[in-house]
Design a protein around this motif. Structure first.
Motif, short mmCIF file in Angstrom:
data_model
loop_
_atom_site.label_atom_id
_atom_site.label_comp_id
_atom_site.label_asym_id
_atom_site.label_seq_id
_atom_site.Cartn_x
_atom_site.Cartn_y
_atom_site.Cartn_z
N ALA A 5 -10.60 1.81 -10.29
CA ALA A 5 -9.27 1.29 -10.62
C ALA A 5 -9.32 0.05 -11.49
CB ALA A 5 -8.51 0.98 -9.34
N SER A 6 -10.47 -0.48 -11.75
CA SER A 6 -10.59 -1.76 -12.45
C SER A 6 -9.90 -1.79 -13.80
CB SER A 6 -12.06 -2.12 -12.64
OG SER A 6 -12.67 -2.31 -11.40
N TYR A 7 -10.08 -0.76 -14.61
CA TYR A 7 -9.61 -0.84 -15.99
C TYR A 7 -8.75 0.34 -16.42
CZ TYR A 7 -13.07 -4.49 -16.26
OH TYR A 7 -13.78 -5.61 -16.03
N ILE A 8 -8.12 1.06 -15.49
CA ILE A 8 -7.35 2.22 -15.91
C ILE A 8 -5.86 1.91 -15.96
CG2 ILE A 8 -9.04 3.86 -15.05
CD1 ILE A 8 -7.20 4.41 -12.73
N LYS A 9 -5.16 2.67 -16.76
CA LYS A 9 -3.72 2.52 -16.91
C LYS A 9 -3.10 3.90 -17.08
CE LYS A 9 -3.43 -2.12 -18.28
NZ LYS A 9 -3.27 -2.81 -17.07
N GLY A 10 -1.79 3.98 -16.99
CA GLY A 10 -1.04 5.19 -17.29
C GLY A 10 -1.30 6.35 -16.36
N GLU A 11 -1.51 7.50 -16.95
CA GLU A 11 -1.63 8.76 -16.19
C GLU A 11 -2.85 8.75 -15.26
OE1 GLU A 11 -0.33 12.11 -14.67
OE2 GLU A 11 0.74 11.03 -16.23
N ARG A 12 -3.95 8.20 -15.71
CA ARG A 12 -5.13 8.15 -14.84
C ARG A 12 -4.88 7.25 -13.64
NH1 ARG A 12 -10.13 7.38 -18.82
NH2 ARG A 12 -9.64 5.27 -18.20
N ALA A 13 -4.11 6.18 -13.83
CA ALA A 13 -3.77 5.30 -12.70
C ALA A 13 -2.89 6.04 -11.70
CB ALA A 13 -3.07 4.04 -13.20
N ARG A 14 -1.99 6.89 -12.19
CA ARG A 14 -1.14 7.68 -11.29
C ARG A 14 -1.97 8.63 -10.45
NH1 ARG A 14 1.73 8.54 -15.96
NH2 ARG A 14 3.18 6.85 -16.28
N ALA A 15 -2.96 9.27 -11.07
CA ALA A 15 -3.82 10.21 -10.35
C ALA A 15 -4.65 9.48 -9.29
CB ALA A 15 -4.73 10.94 -11.32
N LEU A 16 -5.18 8.31 -9.66
CA LEU A 16 -5.97 7.55 -8.70
C LEU A 16 -5.09 6.99 -7.59
CD1 LEU A 16 -8.78 6.61 -7.97
CD2 LEU A 16 -8.42 4.59 -9.37
N ARG A 17 -3.84 6.65 -7.91
CA ARG A 17 -2.91 6.17 -6.89
C ARG A 17 -2.66 7.26 -5.85
NH1 ARG A 17 2.87 4.86 -8.82
NH2 ARG A 17 3.06 7.06 -8.47
N ALA A 18 -2.51 8.51 -6.29
CA ALA A 18 -2.30 9.62 -5.35
C ALA A 18 -3.53 9.80 -4.45
CB ALA A 18 -2.01 10.90 -6.12
N GLU A 19 -4.71 9.68 -5.04
CA GLU A 19 -5.94 9.79 -4.25
C GLU A 19 -6.05 8.64 -3.25
OE1 GLU A 19 -10.75 9.73 -5.02
OE2 GLU A 19 -9.42 10.28 -6.68
N THR A 20 -5.68 7.44 -3.68
CA THR A 20 -5.73 6.28 -2.80
C THR A 20 -4.73 6.40 -1.66
OG1 THR A 20 -6.43 4.92 -4.67
CG2 THR A 20 -5.62 3.75 -2.75
N GLU A 21 -3.56 6.97 -1.94
CA GLU A 21 -2.58 7.19 -0.88
C GLU A 21 -3.12 8.13 0.19
OE1 GLU A 21 0.75 8.54 -3.15
OE2 GLU A 21 1.50 6.50 -3.50
N ALA A 22 -3.87 9.16 -0.23
CA ALA A 22 -4.48 10.08 0.73
C ALA A 22 -5.53 9.36 1.58
CB ALA A 22 -5.09 11.27 0.00
N VAL A 23 -6.32 8.51 0.94
CA VAL A 23 -7.34 7.75 1.67
C VAL A 23 -6.66 6.79 2.65
CG1 VAL A 23 -9.19 6.05 1.43
CG2 VAL A 23 -9.07 7.99 -0.13
N MET A 24 -5.55 6.17 2.23
CA MET A 24 -4.81 5.26 3.10
C MET A 24 -4.30 6.01 4.34
SD MET A 24 -3.52 2.24 3.71
CE MET A 24 -2.62 1.13 2.69
N ALA A 25 -3.80 7.22 4.15
CA ALA A 25 -3.32 8.02 5.28
C ALA A 25 -4.45 8.33 6.24
CB ALA A 25 -2.67 9.30 4.77
N ARG A 26 -5.62 8.67 5.68
CA ARG A 26 -6.79 8.93 6.54
C ARG A 26 -7.21 7.68 7.29
NH1 ARG A 26 -10.56 10.76 2.36
NH2 ARG A 26 -12.06 9.61 3.60
#
Length: 81
Positions: free
Chosen positions: A16-37
């Motif tokens: 997450a250090s240097y991403i923006k835009g669409e890739r940040a959205r994809a990583l945010r979805a992955e992070t939300e799944a990890v947060m739920a776990r």
């Protein structure tokens, strides 16, 4: 579901250090799944806090350009959103 590890969170932070835009959205979805776990398995408060901060940063990085025609930042990256 697997338990969340320190290494997994560190990997997400590095990606997450240097991403923006669409890739940040994809990583945010992955992070939300990890947060739920993490919450489901009762991970430590420090790990959940790090994930929460990472989600905030990814949300900011994934914001779109301003579409409010009355905003002085119209058509640009808006800090007021």
């Amino acid at each position: 579901m697997e338990k969340v590890t320190e290494r997994e969170i560190r990997d997400l932070e590095d990606r997450a250090s240097y991403i923006k835009g669409e890739r940040a959205r994809a990583l945010r979805a992955e992070t939300e799944a990890v947060m739920a776990r993490a919450e489901a398995f009762g991970a430590g408060a420090d790990l959940i806090d790090r994930l929460d901060l990472l989600l905030l940063n990814l949300t900011e990085a994934s914001r779109d350009v301003c579409t409010n025609t009355r905003c002085p930042h119209y058509g640009k990256r808006c800090k007021m959103r």
